[in-house]
Structure formats: C-alpha cells, structure tokens
Design a protein around this motif. Structure first.
Motif, mmCIF file in Angstrom:
data_model
loop_
_atom_site.group_PDB
_atom_site.id
_atom_site.type_symbol
_atom_site.label_atom_id
_atom_site.label_comp_id
_atom_site.label_asym_id
_atom_site.label_seq_id
_atom_site.Cartn_x
_atom_site.Cartn_y
_atom_site.Cartn_z
ATOM 1 N N SER A 183 -18.513 118.715 30.928
ATOM 2 C CA SER A 183 -17.168 118.498 30.167
ATOM 3 C C SER A 183 -17.275 119.597 28.918
ATOM 4 N N ALA A 184 -17.693 120.746 29.038
ATOM 5 C CA ALA A 184 -17.967 121.960 28.525
ATOM 6 C C ALA A 184 -16.724 122.569 29.193
ATOM 7 N N ARG A 185 -16.334 122.431 30.485
ATOM 8 C CA ARG A 185 -14.943 123.048 31.105
ATOM 9 C C ARG A 185 -13.716 122.541 30.485
ATOM 10 N N ILE A 186 -13.640 121.306 29.507
ATOM 11 C CA ILE A 186 -12.197 121.503 29.324
ATOM 12 C C ILE A 186 -11.981 121.120 27.535
ATOM 13 N N LEU A 187 -13.174 122.334 26.788
ATOM 14 C CA LEU A 187 -12.793 122.431 25.696
ATOM 15 C C LEU A 187 -12.045 123.549 25.391
ATOM 16 N N LYS A 188 -11.906 124.119 26.559
ATOM 17 C CA LYS A 188 -10.290 125.987 25.844
ATOM 18 C C LYS A 188 -9.144 124.412 26.405
ATOM 19 N N CYS A 189 -9.103 123.065 26.990
ATOM 20 C CA CYS A 189 -8.095 123.240 27.388
ATOM 21 C C CYS A 189 -7.604 122.132 26.109
ATOM 22 N N LEU A 190 -8.644 121.461 24.986
ATOM 23 C CA LEU A 190 -8.030 121.076 23.932
ATOM 24 C C LEU A 190 -7.609 121.307 23.054
ATOM 25 N N THR A 215 -20.678 114.349 26.586
ATOM 26 C CA THR A 215 -19.490 114.152 25.523
ATOM 27 C C THR A 215 -19.765 115.128 24.446
ATOM 28 N N SER A 216 -21.457 115.413 24.209
ATOM 29 C CA SER A 216 -22.221 116.421 22.811
ATOM 30 C C SER A 216 -21.617 117.499 23.167
ATOM 31 N N ALA A 217 -20.715 118.073 24.043
ATOM 32 C CA ALA A 217 -19.852 118.887 24.736
ATOM 33 C C ALA A 217 -18.153 119.108 23.191
ATOM 34 N N LEU A 218 -18.703 117.484 23.150
ATOM 35 C CA LEU A 218 -17.179 117.644 22.431
ATOM 36 C C LEU A 218 -17.343 117.198 21.190
ATOM 37 N N THR A 219 -18.197 116.280 20.742
ATOM 38 C CA THR A 219 -18.769 116.000 20.136
ATOM 39 C C THR A 219 -19.038 117.724 18.276
ATOM 40 N N VAL A 227 -27.113 120.169 27.445
ATOM 41 C CA VAL A 227 -25.103 120.201 26.928
ATOM 42 C C VAL A 227 -24.787 121.143 26.066
ATOM 43 N N LEU A 228 -26.000 121.564 24.704
ATOM 44 C CA LEU A 228 -25.798 122.338 24.331
ATOM 45 C C LEU A 228 -26.168 124.148 24.687
ATOM 46 N N GLU A 229 -27.366 123.945 25.275
ATOM 47 C CA GLU A 229 -27.302 125.520 25.841
ATOM 48 C C GLU A 229 -26.645 125.390 26.920
ATOM 49 N N MET A 230 -25.633 124.736 27.339
ATOM 50 C CA MET A 230 -24.182 125.009 27.637
ATOM 51 C C MET A 230 -23.472 125.939 27.097
ATOM 52 N N LEU A 231 -23.283 125.429 26.129
ATOM 53 C CA LEU A 231 -22.084 126.436 24.950
ATOM 54 C C LEU A 231 -22.656 127.500 23.954
ATOM 55 N N VAL A 273 -38.201 122.004 27.316
ATOM 56 C CA VAL A 273 -37.553 122.243 25.682
ATOM 57 C C VAL A 273 -38.321 123.261 25.463
ATOM 58 N N ARG A 274 -39.286 123.625 25.620
ATOM 59 C CA ARG A 274 -40.274 124.714 24.613
ATOM 60 C C ARG A 274 -39.456 125.686 24.900
ATOM 61 N N TYR A 275 -39.042 126.006 25.908
ATOM 62 C CA TYR A 275 -37.802 127.606 26.158
ATOM 63 C C TYR A 275 -36.747 127.163 25.269
ATOM 64 N N TRP A 276 -36.100 125.982 25.025
ATOM 65 C CA TRP A 276 -34.764 125.666 24.211
ATOM 66 C C TRP A 276 -34.944 125.903 23.141
ATOM 67 N N LEU A 277 -35.694 125.429 22.290
ATOM 68 C CA LEU A 277 -36.009 125.390 21.158
ATOM 69 C C LEU A 277 -36.320 127.015 20.335
ATOM 70 N N ARG A 278 -37.650 127.590 21.552
ATOM 71 C CA ARG A 278 -37.896 129.026 21.357
ATOM 72 C C ARG A 278 -36.095 129.249 20.665
ATOM 73 N N ASN A 279 -34.742 129.655 21.624
ATOM 74 C CA ASN A 279 -33.891 129.815 21.142
ATOM 75 C C ASN A 279 -33.625 129.666 19.980
ATOM 76 N N TYR A 280 -33.395 128.373 19.733
ATOM 77 C CA TYR A 280 -33.159 128.610 18.623
ATOM 78 C C TYR A 280 -34.043 129.087 17.666
#
Length: 343
Positions: free
Chosen positions: A89-96, A114-118, A216-220, A251-258
């Motif tokens: 769904s990240a692909r549609i964000l630029k079309c919103l 759908t987290s990409a949109l919300t 999904v948030l990783e894609m953004l 999950v550790r790697y993703w959280l480390r980025n935050y």
C-alpha cells in the motif's frame, strides 16, 4: 487533530482495497465480512477496487488511490474500511489527494499493510483507526464471544468522553484455511493469554497514539511519508508484527533504528501488540529483546513499555485511534482513551 463525524445505524461505509486484492481470491470470506457489517447496521458501498482482480489491482496502484480519494470526497460516505492488508500500500501514497482527504475527515480503518495509509493520513491532521478489516476481523465477528461483539458495537456507535479499552483472557492465531469454504468465518483454536506485560514504567503516562505494523513502517523510513523528528514528542507509539512472523532479531534491528533516530527519548510510552504465531516462550524472548534495546542499548530506563496487548494480527483486537490522547496504566497495562474519538 480533525475527528471524523460519529457513525450511527444506517451509516454508509465505503469498502476499498488499498493493497492486496483478497476478495477476488477468497470471495466467500469477503462476503461474510460484508454480511457481518450489514448485520451491525451499516449500509455498504463497494468501490471498484474492493473486488478487483488481485493481479490487476497490484499493477494499478492509482485505481486503489482513486477509490480512497473519491470515498473521502463523497458527502454520502460516512466511513471507509479496508478489505484486507497486503504488502504494497506504500505504492499508492503518492497518488493520494492529501488536501482533499484532510479537509473531509471520515472514519477510516484497517490494519497490517493499511498502516501505510493510517499513519500518513494521521500526519496530515486527521484521526485514523487501526483495527479490523472486512476479511480479517469482521468476517469472523459472529464467532467471537459476546464481550468482543459488544465492544465492537459500542466503539463504532458510541462516543464517550473516555474509554477504557478491554483486555481479553483468550486469543487465537489467525484462521483456518480460507480455501475451505466450509470454514468460512471460523477462527483457530483459542489459547490462554498472558495478558498485558508491563516491562518498564514507574507511573501512569499519557500521550497521542500513533503506530501500526512494524514491517510496514520500515517501508516508509527515509521517505516523505515518515514523521519529522519533532513529531515523536509525547507520542505513545504502538507496534505489532505481521502474520509473516519476523524473527526476534529482525525486531531488534528495527527497534535499534528508532533508537538511533532518538525516538525513545521523545515518546511517552512504547506499546507492542501480541505477536502472531509466537509461542509463550517466544513472546517472552521478544519482550526481553524490546527491553534490552531500549534500556541497555539506548540507556533509557524511564520510557514506559507494555507488551502483549490485544491489537495486531491476533484476535480479538481492540481499535486504536491514531491521534487520540491515551493514558497507560502501569499497574494493569490497560489503555484508557482520554477523549471522544468522533466529532
């Protein structure tokens, strides 16, 4: 934050597919979800993307975006619900049409992809909702116990000044094979829940809810749709893992980025949903990992952290409104919404 108008019996819901075209693959699951929404009292308006062939939907992200734009712009539509999640769904964000959407706040709900949109629409200034989709949640609603069915009804059709979100003593991981029509709307066997796990926190805290599916948030990250550094101040960040069951190390790697971004030092609290297909021991390992990243790797022993909450890819799941003030009770791990969710 702009709140959507309240829903009522007879409200008209637009059904859209922002991501995967699941209804074309498992139409019986989709139709069961539609029946249950009608039984709740909604009038249903199926937009073109809702039942479009999955392959055609994938290759035409603009069709998906246009349905969402049209639904928000249509004065006869009271709310919008996603059919199912997916992975792009990240692909549609630029079309919103973000400006039109922001000027016409409506109940918009889905979870997983759908987290990409919300999250994107919430940053534009409107309240959005992380909760059940047509095929995953509403299609099974008639097979939940009375407590959960009553909770869903009350959440959608009432607007109290505050709400204590319930916790559930049993849960299930996913559903029986959707290809088996005889099992339409069924849930997998129930398991006993360990309940909310308060990993860290000395006193109750409050803040604005924000979050979604961690993959999904990783894609953004690194895109124009990712929050600015100052956005995180005072937020209660909620995260959950998908049905793909990412490893604890990922999950550790993703959280480390935050942590590297400095997010942990700005949040009011960090919440984790109960992970799908994790055993009790794997849940405990995940919780230990979350705590070790925040407290040991980034030296934050103050941030309130609660895990194993009732949202995400296990059922039953509560509805979390992004942008609403919420209090976290560090004694029980429960969440209390501190304001109305509808206008």
């Amino acid at each position: 934050m702009k709140k959507p108008p309240a829903l009522s019996i007879g409200s008209r819901l637009a059904i859209v597919s922002p991501s995967w075209g699941g209804p074309s693959v498992f139409p019986h699951i989709y139709q069961q979800g539609i029946r249950n929404l009608k039984n709740l009292g909604f009038e249903i308006c199926e937009y073109p993307s809702a039942t479009l062939d999955a392959n055609e939907l994938f290759h035409n992200p603009q069709i998906r975006a246009q349905d969402i734009n049209n639904a928000f712009a249509d004065n006869d539509i009271d709310g919008i619900i996603a059919t199912i999640g997916g992975s792009d769904s990240a692909r549609i964000l630029k079309c919103l049409d973000i400006e039109t959407i922001a000027n016409n706040p409506k109940f918009f709900m889905g979870f997983s992809d759908t987290s990409a949109l919300t999250t994107t629409l919430n940053q534009a200034g409107i309240i959005t909702f992380n909760g059940p989709s047509v095929m995953a949640g509403f299609a099974q609603l008639h097979n939940f116990d009375d407590k959960y069915q009553s909770y869903i009804h009350d959440f959608l059709f009432s607007n109290p000044a505050s709400r204590l979100l319930p916790t559930f003593c049993q849960y299930n991981h996913g559903y029986p094979d959707w290809a088996n029509i005889e099992q339409t709307g069924m849930r997998n066997p129930l398991l006993n829940s360990r309940g909310p796990q308060v990993l860290q926190g000395a006193q109750n805290v409050s803040g604005q809810l924000f979050g979604g599916c961690i993959e999904v948030l990783e894609m953004l990250k690194g895109t124009e749709f990712w929050p600015t550094p100052d956005f995180w101040h005072g937020k209660i960040l909620f995260l959950e893992t998908s049905q793909e069951k990412p490893s604890v190390e990922y999950v550790r790697y993703w959280l480390r980025n935050y942590g590297v971004m400095g997010v942990f030092d700005k949040l009011s609290a960090l919440l984790f949903g109960r992970p799908r297909d994790y055993s009790d021991q794997e849940q405990i390992e995940l919780e230990q990992t979350i705590l070790s990243v925040v407290r040991e790797e980034f030296f934050n022993s103050q941030l309130t952290i609660v895990a194993n909450l009732d949202f995400g890819h296990t059922d039953p799941q509560v509805i979390l409104p992004l942008g609403i003030q919420c209090e976290v009770d560090v004694q029980t791990g429960q969440l209390n919404l501190l304001e109305t969710v509808f206008a």
